[in-house]
Design a protein around this motif. Sequence first.
Motif: not given
Length: 398
Positions: A385-389
């Motif tokens: 989710t870190d890199v996704l957002f």
Amino acid sequence: MFSAFTRLSLVTRIIIAIILGILAALLFPNAAPYLSLLGDLFIKALKSVAPILVFVLVLSSIANFKVGSSNAYIKPIILMYALGMLLAAFSAVISSVIFPSTLFLDVPAQGELTPPGSLAEILKNLLLSFVANPVTAISEANFIGILAWAVALGISFRHASDQTKTFLSDAADAVNKVIRLVISFAPFGIFGLVAVTFAEAGLSTLASYAHLLAVLLGTMLFVALVINPIMVAFMTRQNPYPLVFQCLRESGITAFFTRSSAANIPVNLDLAKRLGVPESTASVAIPLGATINMAGASVTITVLTLATVHTLGISVDFTTMLILSVVATISACGASGVAGGSLLLIPVACGLFGISSDIAMQVVAIGMVISVLQDSTETALNSSTDVLFTAAVDRGLR
């Protein structure tokens, strides 16, 4: 054969390593202690370079920061982090109400574990981490302290000479080369991690808590495949699933087996770069996400707390559940700084319902039993989710 293997993409090599690891566990279970060395070396290498990486990259990015280049990106990324954790906690409340879990609270409490006494204590520890000694922060991998010192020194170096800024940029490039070298050994490390996991744990120890585990993993999958895509689609106005699946495949798989958001920072930075995210944005947003963006932790805290409440027959109204979601979200932000991660923050949420620490610690012990899959899935959700957002905000604002 080795030459052909190295020409494959990193994801393909990791998938092959997973398959070989499972086969090694089934065919040579006694070799697990020896194969574990590969996994231990890989995780140790990632964890050792991550603090230096974060410090140097954040410092260099801020020192060389051009006004107006990406300063508008960080606020929406942080907002997505916070909203994502809150929606994850709401999802955990709904799943716990629809599929209530019952625990066996006769397991021995883990007396040697010492959870935070209250939510105020967590917030206090987080604030104190900001002013930690920089050398201590790096040696202990205190990423909040590392970020604070990197930001402070980066702002100070903005007034330095061009030669100094060039040196900082060269230092960041040098650290990046070390990171790429470490990541190239990921298939070997994951091979060892998979072999040990299947040889020692398997699935037999998880059978007695299959329902609880199903609620936990099901909720995390719902967040990863429904909640996160909706947020990404709203931000980018595009089909979110290609980006979602790429982040899960290239970041989530590695995080699943390393079980450490901090260790996965180099992987996420490399992925963010390939997704076109400017280094000035990624070098701040990714380490920050590894520190405070813990959607999986908020799910774990909420589900296990409500399972305890259901087991004890405590009546809970909708307002209290909303408050629990907020408490779980705030507590999850401190999961990375607490030994034992999200599990040791469960007593904080249980305190909302007057549940004693003794009972809460028994729930923590249950969490330790299912942590083979719970913690791995939680970390995969958190880190991907870190890199996704970060990528979603970058694409949306562009």
